[in-house]
Design an enzyme around this catalytic site. Structure first.
Site, PDB file in Angstrom:
ATOM      1  N   TRP B 358     -20.736  25.766   8.028  1.00  0.00           N
ATOM      2  CA  TRP B 358     -19.270  24.593   9.132  1.00  0.00           C
ATOM      3  C   TRP B 358     -18.307  25.475   8.481  1.00  0.00           C
ATOM      4  CZ3 TRP B 358     -16.921  23.093   3.436  1.00  0.00           C
ATOM      5  CH2 TRP B 358     -16.564  24.141   2.907  1.00  0.00           C
ATOM      6  N   ASP B 359     -18.122  26.501   9.586  1.00  0.00           N
ATOM      7  CA  ASP B 359     -16.596  27.041   9.861  1.00  0.00           C
ATOM      8  C   ASP B 359     -15.332  26.434  10.311  1.00  0.00           C
ATOM      9  OD1 ASP B 359     -17.090  29.998   8.284  1.00  0.00           O
ATOM     10  OD2 ASP B 359     -18.895  28.491   9.838  1.00  0.00           O
ATOM     11  N   GLU B 497     -21.891  28.352  -3.100  1.00  0.00           N
ATOM     12  CA  GLU B 497     -23.743  29.000  -2.682  1.00  0.00           C
ATOM     13  C   GLU B 497     -24.127  29.838  -4.708  1.00  0.00           C
ATOM     14  OE1 GLU B 497     -22.820  30.569   0.944  1.00  0.00           O
ATOM     15  OE2 GLU B 497     -23.804  29.572   1.775  1.00  0.00           O
TER      16      GLU B 497
END
Lengths: 535, 535
Positions: B358-359, B497
């Site tokens: 998702w950078d 995460e």
């Protein structure tokens, strides 16, 4: 019968070639000629499937010379679908008595229909109905449905569905002495029970092409969910993988076969491997009817944008409809992510080898006012080949960019410079590459797109570079005639291709061709305006 | 020394890996780590070259299981350039005494400089200067210049220039037990006197990669036009084609070697064959200096658009400069026609296998205000994989589109679901694919691009379809908690995460992750606005 349909009520072998071109179905990514599904290339029939911008170069020995040609490749034929009864001969339209025939191209829905009532040598009368389309809603998908109805017999019906990788480029008579085999088979497999997969590769450009075909059988009206007793045999030994599906057919009870095909090539984006993608795609496809519904909706949307209603009689309407239909089969929203130009004859056959000339000049105005994203994508075809055009100009002693008269894969000039006259056996020079007005067409097209859209991002990222590169070319090609006090352009060929040199002249080309001169003045004049708009 | 340069004044083997990543040079199409030109992968050095979006899948046997991983492929190393004197050992930084060392990454000009003064075991002192760049002005070109100056000797100097097709993916320690050989050699040739060509293919994705290297030698200050006595020997027997160029070198007289390389792959558009194009390109390239001038100008243009001047001290400026520099080496105008996303670590190495997470969420705002065409091209990476995301949602029981947490070639979820704990030898479930917020990031990015550009064509042709597909997913994933009278989202992992399930829970995922819930509300609310703007 309206202007939306092209209908033939008789079967005329001599007209098949013509009708195959007119009844081709495609979606802007690939196009398939309207050949009979059971036919092979044999002088009457010529099945051909072509993928937008998929070329291969072959060298041929012709009368002691080596000539290299770049061809739009005839890829494996996904159509083959035929049947036989009780182990008899396979159905082929040329082997039966045709009692009734109807071929219809339904242009509103983008569907090819063929209905044949025929009698075989045993007196069996059968109604054979076929529908096919290349899915406008699913770029990589085509489908074919065959309905076989025994009218006066019952027996063991075997349907054969295959993909034919043995095809060659043999569609144009005068190319027939040249090398025509572009494909080699990489693999023939059966990735699942109802699916066969053929993977081939072009010989020189090494583009891999994968076609997966899923074949299912059911009684008419059946959903496919109800058990239906049939035997399936799969053969994958050669370059024509096939499946035979055998059922007990009863008089008056139609049997329906659905063939859903997916085609991917190694040029596609968002793939890991064309074989993997083609297999996955047919596995995920719905039924023929579901695919058809999405396809018809997609055509409906297209017609809403593209139809031209003139109301001047059915003849005009039909002609307009046919032209727009085939144009949209050549370029459509499915072309947006494809690196291809506008070929002279669509992706409908092998004439002009699928090369890209200046035809876009006539087509872009139509697209610009309806879906200019397509024009932009097609102008990108030119922009990607700008370095080659700059190189060509430099090699010819000019500045700027010189686009080739015939363009295909990498933008090299694909026009042959010599042609063999088959009657005299002599090699004649061909100077048609001197049609430098192709360059003017590209610039004109950039300008028209810009006028239609006001898309400054396009101008900044590629339009201006294309346009000004072409201006530089013309600035270096014009020279001042001091006697007349005017600039002149020498040694070109105008759009009238019948005049390529002065009588008795040693070098080809004409001076001050009116079209070229006028367009050059136009392009240079507007170049100054372009500069004002570059961000 | 300004914030434009990253300079190291000592050679520290233990730091090489780190410096190789920081001193990588690239142009948005390919990136090459800043490894010493004479080095192979050996624990200290790790030469790596990666092409944007070029992946290959390999299966490995790990503790009795078959795992499949898709890797960003380490393509053949184009750097190798070294020398020896009078038939002695080849120069290698680890085999000589380093008397003086200077490594500089010139970020303003995009050039890697290495200057080594060294003494070999025979007491020969040599000044070795290297400059290299991956051309920002020529997508498919890189160049390297080596200047060797004998400081206290004269002798027969042999320079060896090669391309190494024996490289494997070995850059990440914890992947080392997996299959790592992605390439097989197709051909090794010498298309012209000063050029060698290596063509390889990835094993599974069958992407062909061609690298042509043109090597020329001249005295410093010489133009290359003056005759210069040297012997050239070409070897093309194995997967490391090479050329040896031998001259008489005299004390104090520098010898300059120029290596110009072109890299094409079968994924490129406007090609007939990558080998043909790579060969043609190096033949048409100018000198190192000419290429460098165009490269520096291209970087100059980029910096004019992208530099951020903060004026808060050299440290901040240097950090900003370094980040922007590497970002532009990962995505640039050269990426516009490439089917690739934003990888987590750039195309600078093998960490995270080059996968796309998702950078882009953090990067697009920077691009949107400077060159939004790049953002659009990167959003196309997602749009092309929309059918895969729709399929993934459907398979998981949802509507709309569910983009994968890790994306690579065809948009399949590339996140491993099991990991081997190397210490315990146990397989542990990895639920990180439950980071459904990736979907929110894609929608947010569509919105931001639209806000920055007002590009309705984008919205109509892909933006709205992407955005609304994602909205449909969230609408089907949220459920009404009747007790609370509010909608809830269950079973996801947030951007943190480290928390993937509740203690003792049998199924992974958390409920009502704050970030996911808030972003979902935001995305759905703006979805209504999107509808208003679709043409």
């Amino acid at each position: 019968m309206s202007h939306w349909s092209l209908v033939y009520l008789d079967y005329v072998p001599e007209e098949e070639g013509h009708r195959e071109a007119l009844c081709a179905v495609g979606n802007g990514y690939f196009v398939t000629r309207g050949a009979a599904a059971e036919a092979e290339a044999d002088g009457v029939h010529y099945p051909g499937t072509y993928v937008a911008g998929l070329y291969d170069r072959l060298q041929s020995e012709v009368s002691g010379r080596t000539v290299e040609n770049e061809d739009l490749v005839n890829v494996p034929n996904w159509l083959p679908l035929t049947f036989r009864v009780d182990g008899g001969p396979w159905f082929h339209i040329d082997e039966v008595a045709v009692l009734d025939y109807r071929l219809e191209l339904d242009m509103r829905r983008g569907v090819y229909h063929r209905r044949v009532r025929c009698e075989d040598s045993e007196g069996r009368i059968t109604q054979v109905n076929e529908r096919r389309f290349v899915a406008m809603a699913h770029r990589h998908v085509a489908a074919l449905e065959l309905t076989v109805c025994p009218l006066n017999w019952s027996g063991r019906l075997t349907v054969r569905s295959s993909v034919d990788g043995t095809v060659v480029n043999d569609g144009v008579a005068r190319y027939r002495d040249l090398e025509k085999r572009h494909l080699r088979t990489l693999a023939t497999t059966a990735p699942s029970e109802d699916t066969i997969l053929l993977e081939v590769e072009t010989l020189q450009s090494k583009i891999r092409i994968a076609q997966a075909a899923r074949t299912r059988i059911r009684p008419e009206g059946g959903s496919g969910d109800v058990p239906f007793d049939f035997v399936r045999e799969t053969a994958t030994a050669d370059s024509r993988p096939s499946q035979d599906l055998t059922v007990d057919a009863a008089e008056g009870e139609p049997v329906v076969v659905e063939k859903v095909v997916s085609l991917f090539t190694s040029r596609d984006s968002a793939i890991t491997d064309p074989g993997v993608e083609a297999t996955k795609r047919v596995e995920r496809c719905g039924t023929f009817e579901e695919l058809l519904a999405a396809h018809v909706l997609a055509w409906d949307h297209l017609w809403k944008r593209f139809a031209i209603e003139l109301g001047e009689g059915e003849g005009t309407r039909a002609a307009l409809c046919l032209h727009i239909f085939h144009l949209l089969q050549t370029v459509s929203p499915n072309s947006l992510d494809v690196d291809a130009g506008i070929p002279a004859r669509g992706w409908h056959g092998e004439a002009y080898r699928g090369h890209v000339f200046w035809d876009e000049l006539f087509i872009f105005p139509f697209l610009n006012s309806r879906l200019p994203e397509i024009t932009k994508s097609l102008l990108q075809y030119r922009f990607r080949r700008l370095p080659e055009a700059v190189w060509a100009a430099c090699e010819a002693g000019y500045r700027g960019a010189m686009f080739p008269w015939q363009s295909a894969s990498n933008g090299r000039e694909e026009t042959q410079t010599l042609h063999l006259n088959p009657k005299s056996g002599r090699w004649l020079a061909d100077a048609s590459h001197l049609q430098r007005h192709i360059n003017l067409a590209v610039a004109y097209n950039v300008w028209q797109y810009w006028q239609a859209t006001g898309d400054r991002n396009f101008l900044g990222s590629m339009g201006a570079e294309l346009y000004l590169g072409i201006c530089r070319f013309w600035a270096s090609m014009t020279e001042l005639d001091k006697v007349r006090g005017r600039y002149v352009i020498k040694g070109v060929m105008g759009p009238d291709e019948y005049h390529e040199s002065y009588p008795g002249a040693e070098t080809p080309g004409l001076d001050n061709n009116a079209y070229t001169n006028a367009m050059t003045a136009w392009v240079l004049a507007h170049g100054i305006e372009i500069l004002d708009h570059v961000p």
